[in-house]
Motif scaffolding. Sequence first.
Motif, mmCIF file in Angstrom:
data_model
loop_
_atom_site.group_PDB
_atom_site.id
_atom_site.type_symbol
_atom_site.label_atom_id
_atom_site.label_comp_id
_atom_site.label_asym_id
_atom_site.label_seq_id
_atom_site.Cartn_x
_atom_site.Cartn_y
_atom_site.Cartn_z
ATOM 1 N N GLN A 175 0.896 -1.289 0.021
ATOM 2 C CA GLN A 175 -0.193 0.078 0.056
ATOM 3 C C GLN A 175 0.856 1.350 0.029
ATOM 4 O OE1 GLN A 175 -2.283 -1.338 3.463
ATOM 5 N NE2 GLN A 175 -4.183 -1.055 2.503
ATOM 6 N N LEU A 176 0.803 2.208 -0.991
ATOM 7 C CA LEU A 176 1.828 3.345 -1.239
ATOM 8 C C LEU A 176 0.965 4.329 -1.200
ATOM 9 C CD1 LEU A 176 4.702 3.840 -2.077
ATOM 10 C CD2 LEU A 176 4.051 3.654 -4.457
ATOM 11 N N VAL A 177 1.589 5.356 -0.681
ATOM 12 C CA VAL A 177 1.061 6.904 -0.734
ATOM 13 C C VAL A 177 2.575 7.703 -1.077
ATOM 14 C CG1 VAL A 177 0.342 8.706 0.628
ATOM 15 C CG2 VAL A 177 -0.637 6.437 1.233
ATOM 16 N N ILE A 178 2.272 8.259 -2.132
ATOM 17 C CA ILE A 178 3.424 9.122 -2.587
ATOM 18 C C ILE A 178 2.890 10.548 -2.540
ATOM 19 C CG2 ILE A 178 4.641 9.895 -4.744
ATOM 20 C CD1 ILE A 178 3.814 7.005 -6.056
ATOM 21 N N LEU A 179 3.861 11.336 -1.992
ATOM 22 C CA LEU A 179 3.732 12.885 -1.417
ATOM 23 C C LEU A 179 4.690 13.774 -2.139
ATOM 24 C CD1 LEU A 179 3.790 12.249 2.355
ATOM 25 C CD2 LEU A 179 1.669 12.134 0.928
ATOM 26 N N ASP A 180 3.927 14.718 -2.539
ATOM 27 C CA ASP A 180 4.667 16.199 -3.085
ATOM 28 C C ASP A 180 5.123 16.444 -1.758
ATOM 29 O OD1 ASP A 180 5.625 17.968 -4.623
ATOM 30 O OD2 ASP A 180 3.897 19.258 -3.765
ATOM 31 N N ARG A 181 6.285 17.210 -1.920
ATOM 32 C CA ARG A 181 6.967 17.905 -0.728
ATOM 33 C C ARG A 181 6.513 18.990 -0.197
ATOM 34 N NH1 ARG A 181 13.196 19.490 0.027
ATOM 35 N NH2 ARG A 181 12.359 21.609 -0.298
ATOM 36 N N ASP A 182 6.914 20.544 -1.007
ATOM 37 C CA ASP A 182 6.628 21.633 -0.891
ATOM 38 C C ASP A 182 5.211 21.712 -0.757
ATOM 39 O OD1 ASP A 182 9.380 21.919 -0.476
ATOM 40 O OD2 ASP A 182 9.759 22.591 -2.556
ATOM 41 N N GLY A 183 4.639 22.320 0.185
ATOM 42 C CA GLY A 183 3.035 22.575 0.348
ATOM 43 C C GLY A 183 2.361 21.420 0.827
ATOM 44 N N VAL A 184 2.980 20.260 0.725
ATOM 45 C CA VAL A 184 2.187 19.305 1.158
ATOM 46 C C VAL A 184 2.851 18.717 2.643
ATOM 47 C CG1 VAL A 184 1.593 16.712 1.253
ATOM 48 C CG2 VAL A 184 1.484 18.447 -1.092
ATOM 49 N N CYS B 96 -2.569 6.216 -10.479
ATOM 50 C CA CYS B 96 -2.580 6.618 -8.967
ATOM 51 C C CYS B 96 -4.235 7.181 -8.700
ATOM 52 C CB CYS B 96 -1.496 7.614 -8.452
ATOM 53 S SG CYS B 96 0.156 6.971 -8.210
ATOM 54 N N GLN B 97 -4.737 7.122 -7.488
ATOM 55 C CA GLN B 97 -5.770 7.863 -7.040
ATOM 56 C C GLN B 97 -5.235 9.114 -6.622
ATOM 57 O OE1 GLN B 97 -8.594 4.850 -4.632
ATOM 58 N NE2 GLN B 97 -6.535 4.080 -4.364
ATOM 59 N N SER B 98 -5.844 10.040 -6.807
ATOM 60 C CA SER B 98 -5.426 11.438 -6.543
ATOM 61 C C SER B 98 -5.807 12.249 -5.277
ATOM 62 C CB SER B 98 -5.411 12.397 -7.707
ATOM 63 O OG SER B 98 -4.639 11.782 -8.935
ATOM 64 N N ALA B 99 -5.235 12.758 -4.489
ATOM 65 C CA ALA B 99 -5.608 13.937 -3.345
ATOM 66 C C ALA B 99 -5.033 15.136 -3.415
ATOM 67 C CB ALA B 99 -5.429 12.950 -2.310
ATOM 68 N N LEU C 76 -1.152 15.926 -9.501
ATOM 69 C CA LEU C 76 -2.193 15.081 -9.674
ATOM 70 C C LEU C 76 -2.059 14.558 -11.147
ATOM 71 C CD1 LEU C 76 -4.775 17.614 -8.276
ATOM 72 C CD2 LEU C 76 -3.536 15.692 -7.213
ATOM 73 N N GLN C 77 -1.693 15.627 -12.161
ATOM 74 C CA GLN C 77 -1.503 14.938 -13.302
ATOM 75 C C GLN C 77 -0.750 13.765 -13.694
ATOM 76 O OE1 GLN C 77 -0.577 18.673 -15.200
ATOM 77 N NE2 GLN C 77 -2.552 18.873 -16.119
ATOM 78 N N ALA C 78 0.487 13.743 -12.962
ATOM 79 C CA ALA C 78 1.598 12.750 -12.809
ATOM 80 C C ALA C 78 0.988 11.369 -12.350
ATOM 81 C CB ALA C 78 2.785 13.384 -11.948
ATOM 82 N N GLY C 79 0.286 11.818 -11.202
ATOM 83 C CA GLY C 79 -0.238 10.542 -10.400
ATOM 84 C C GLY C 79 -1.305 9.791 -11.577
ATOM 85 N N GLY D 59 -3.965 1.808 -7.537
ATOM 86 C CA GLY D 59 -4.231 1.641 -6.320
ATOM 87 C C GLY D 59 -3.434 2.521 -5.217
ATOM 88 N N SER D 60 -2.315 3.059 -5.712
ATOM 89 C CA SER D 60 -1.511 3.998 -4.794
ATOM 90 C C SER D 60 -2.283 5.221 -4.881
ATOM 91 C CB SER D 60 -0.184 3.824 -5.363
ATOM 92 O OG SER D 60 0.324 2.662 -5.427
ATOM 93 N N TRP D 61 -1.726 6.213 -3.841
ATOM 94 C CA TRP D 61 -2.229 7.509 -3.987
ATOM 95 C C TRP D 61 -1.257 8.418 -4.252
ATOM 96 C CZ3 TRP D 61 -7.047 9.389 -3.193
ATOM 97 C CH2 TRP D 61 -7.977 8.275 -2.697
ATOM 98 N N MET D 62 -1.391 9.464 -4.875
ATOM 99 C CA MET D 62 -0.568 10.305 -5.280
ATOM 100 C C MET D 62 -1.365 11.749 -4.437
ATOM 101 S SD MET D 62 1.982 11.986 -6.576
ATOM 102 C CE MET D 62 2.683 13.437 -5.966
ATOM 103 N N VAL D 63 -0.543 12.349 -3.556
ATOM 104 C CA VAL D 63 -1.178 13.772 -2.654
ATOM 105 C C VAL D 63 -0.125 14.690 -3.113
ATOM 106 C CG1 VAL D 63 -1.546 14.378 -0.493
ATOM 107 C CG2 VAL D 63 -1.770 11.984 -0.986
ATOM 108 N N GLY D 64 -0.949 15.750 -3.566
ATOM 109 C CA GLY D 64 -0.306 16.954 -3.816
ATOM 110 C C GLY D 64 -0.744 18.165 -3.537
#
Length: 189
Positions: free
Chosen positions: A3-12, A141-144, A133-136, A122-127
């Motif tokens: 189960q993977l959550v990928i985060l942007d850094r700056d601003g997240v 990826c599911q996007s948040a 979101l476009q990259a995810g 099934g992974s998440w991209m949070v930005g």
Amino acid sequence: MTQLVILDRDGVINQDSDDYVKSLDEFIPYPQAIEAIARLSQAGWTVAVATNQSGIARGYFDVATLEAMHARMQELVSAAGGNIAYITYCPHGPDDDCSCRKPLTGLLERIRDAAGLETLEGSWMVGDSLRDLQAGNAVSCQSALVRTGKGRRTELKGAGLDHVRIFDDLATFTDWLLSSEQKAPSHSP
């Protein structure tokens, strides 16, 4: 299954700046984001960070400074009881014709490969920006979107936010993800 959550850094994870986060002193994490990463880790999620860092190409800071910021981020997350499994960054500028600068998918593909996954479905991209979101979306990826950093501006523009979940910050995303995960039906043999 990972189960993977990928985060942007700056601003997240940390406060963003239109003038770039250029030094360790300017790297100011959101306390609730550090705690959220720890909670995700403790719940069994693998956490990764994928961040555009064009300040390197622009000469605003060097790789050693970026690595110091990431070491500090890791220390804070570790002290809170969590772990960031992968950190990948794009050091290029917008005109460098690379394959890794979001919204391109190179950073996310690096994380997929490092995690030994065939797909990021099934992974998440949070930005906090549309390009996150476009990259995810490009790698299933599911996007948040979080409203911290540039997130409110992104939300107000409204474009490209179909099928995107929107949260006040990383902590509220984590609350939702962990509570919805517990409500998922169990499958007994």
